[in-house]
Design an enzyme around this catalytic site. Structure first.
Site, mmCIF file in Angstrom:
data_model
loop_
_atom_site.group_PDB
_atom_site.id
_atom_site.type_symbol
_atom_site.label_atom_id
_atom_site.label_comp_id
_atom_site.label_asym_id
_atom_site.label_seq_id
_atom_site.Cartn_x
_atom_site.Cartn_y
_atom_site.Cartn_z
ATOM 1 C CD1 TRP A 1 -2.503 -2.051 1.531
ATOM 2 C CD2 TRP A 1 -3.121 -0.800 -0.206
ATOM 3 N NE1 TRP A 1 -3.602 -2.644 0.945
ATOM 4 C CE2 TRP A 1 -3.996 -1.897 -0.114
ATOM 5 C CE3 TRP A 1 -3.311 0.128 -1.239
ATOM 6 C CZ2 TRP A 1 -5.061 -2.092 -1.014
ATOM 7 C CZ3 TRP A 1 -4.370 -0.064 -2.132
ATOM 8 C CH2 TRP A 1 -5.228 -1.166 -2.003
ATOM 9 C CE LYS B 1 -8.866 -2.658 3.464
ATOM 10 N NZ LYS B 1 -8.159 -1.778 2.562
ATOM 11 C CG ASP C 1 -3.325 4.244 3.959
ATOM 12 O OD1 ASP C 1 -4.443 4.113 4.501
ATOM 13 O OD2 ASP C 1 -2.984 3.625 2.922
HETATM 14 C C1 LIG Z 1 -7.598 -1.135 1.532
HETATM 15 C C2 LIG Z 1 -6.516 -0.157 1.641
HETATM 16 C C3 LIG Z 1 -6.395 0.939 0.770
HETATM 17 C C4 LIG Z 1 -7.275 1.133 -0.452
HETATM 18 O O1 LIG Z 1 -8.538 1.468 -0.190
HETATM 19 P P1 LIG Z 1 -9.570 1.718 -1.403
HETATM 20 O O2 LIG Z 1 -10.783 2.125 -0.641
HETATM 21 O O3 LIG Z 1 -9.703 0.448 -2.168
HETATM 22 O O4 LIG Z 1 -9.030 2.815 -2.231
HETATM 23 C C5 LIG Z 1 -5.379 1.844 0.982
HETATM 24 N N1 LIG Z 1 -4.515 1.687 1.992
HETATM 25 C C6 LIG Z 1 -4.577 0.636 2.840
HETATM 26 C C7 LIG Z 1 -3.595 0.520 3.944
HETATM 27 C C8 LIG Z 1 -5.582 -0.315 2.687
HETATM 28 O O5 LIG Z 1 -5.651 -1.347 3.526
#
Ligand SMILES: *Cc1c(COP(=O)(O)O)cnc(C)c1O
Length: 360
Positions: free
Chosen positions: A100, A195, A171
């Protein structure tokens, strides 16, 4: 009993889903659902205000931070961050701790001249490791430092906030609300919702107010403009009203469950149980250094990968779903966010122990 170990979109708390089901034809006595009312209606606006307050209470967000509910998930923020708080000729620092982070770096390169990778994962004696901050090559003039505290695919986590002089952007898509954090250590925290918050598409952004002033209005797509979204209370255009409502219900559920202190204990208990099972068996292994292990996403491999398909087939038959590892990593991955009960971790470990004994 089904336990869903999906990495995301991931399981939601059953009481939240039951309440939403019940309210689907009649929300707050209206006679129709939350999806079918104007986002400007006072009854909807009140719900969003309560959602923000609940999130502020849960995370103890200081008053000098704004909370935004935006579009575009986690990846939308990969562009929104550099566009809003850096200039095209800027230098920005990124920790490359996994898949990521890598996507975030690639996106930032489109908008900013120098994207400096301060460090990346190294394989050391104790396993895959994020080097300590003292070894990072930080730029003195960076507009910000970006990192991903929990790499969802790799199962690698940084359990401390980097102590640097520039604003820290995190993030937290797969770790937000999983434990208490000190928000004042961050410039921006963002998370895609699917999540640990609610349905996909929505993203939550927590931003220190002075950083709102960095946005050069003319260059940023207006729905992604932090300053405008903050001024418009995240309603510059029509928000994802249903996802916002479900997020609000998840925040209420979290408060009733004892908040983030309780979640930290809950998540540590579940992940400790699974790591112990993996570590105490020569049948399974995990290659990440103990200090960098994720408590949310736990990848593990079978020492004999020829048994992978059989493992997954049997697991599914027992109601243990979505354990296949990410296509880039292989093996298995168990994602256990807040909504996963302890009984789910227990059922997985019981199955893994039995499966290992049967295939000795
Ligand atoms: C799932 C995830 C993303 C991406 O999220 P989207 O909603 O699909 O854009 C970005 N960063 C992390 C750490 C993730 O787990």
């Amino acid at each position: 009993m089904i336990f869903n170990f999906s990495a995301g979109p991931a399981m939601l708390p059953a009481p939240v889903l039951k309440k939403a089901q019940h309210e689907l034809l009649n929300w707050q006595g209206l006679g129709f659902s939350v999806m079918e009312i104007s986002h400007r209606d006072p009854i909807y606006v009140k719900m969003t205000e309560e959602a923000e307050q609940d999130l502020r209470d849960l995370m103890q967000i200081p008053d000098n931070y704004s909370v935004l509910f935006m579009h575009g998930g986690g990846r939308g923020q990969f562009s929104a961050v550099p566009l809003n708080i850096a200039t095209p000729d800027a230098t920005v620092d990124y920790l490359n701790s996994g898949i990521w982070s890598g996507y975030g770096i690639r996106e930032a390169k489109k908008y900013v001249q120098v994207v400096n990778e301060v460090a990346c994962v190294e394989t050391r004696a104790e396993g895959k490791t994020i080097p300590p901050v003292s070894e990072w090559s930080l730029s003195p003039n960076a507009s910000y430092l970006h990192y991903c505290p929990n790499e969802t695919v790799d199962g690698i986590a940084l359990h401390e906030v980097p102590d640097v002089s520039v604003p820290v952007v995190a993030d937290m898509s797969s770790s937000i609300l999983s434990e208490p954090i000190d928000v004042s250590r961050f410039g921006i925290i963002y998370a895609g919702a699917q999540k640990n918050i609610g349905p996909s598409g929505l993203s939550v952004v927590i931003i220190r107010n002075d950083l709102l002033e960095r946005t050069a209005q003319q260059h940023v797509c207006t729905v992604m403009n932090y300053k405008i979204q903050a001024a418009e209370k995240s309603m510059y255009n029509t928000p994802n009203t249903f996802a916002w409502y479900l997020a609000a219900e998840v925040f209420k559920w979290l408060k009733a469950e004892g908040g983030l202190d309780a979640m930290a204990v809950h998540n540590k208990r579940k992940s400790d149980l699974l790591y112990e099972c993996v570590d105490n068996s020569s049948f399974y292994h995990n290659t990440i250094a103990p200090q960098n292990r994720s408590r949310m996403n736990i990848p593990f491999q079978l020492t004999n990968p020829e048994l992978d398909a059989e493992f997954l087939r049997r697991a599914e038959r027992e109601g243990l779903m979505s354990l296949k590892g990410h296509r880039f990593v292989g093996g298995m991955r168990a994602s256990m966010y807040n909504a996963m009960p302890y009984a789910g971790a227990q059922a997985l470990v019981d199955f893994m122990t039995r499966f290992a004994n049967e295939h000795k």
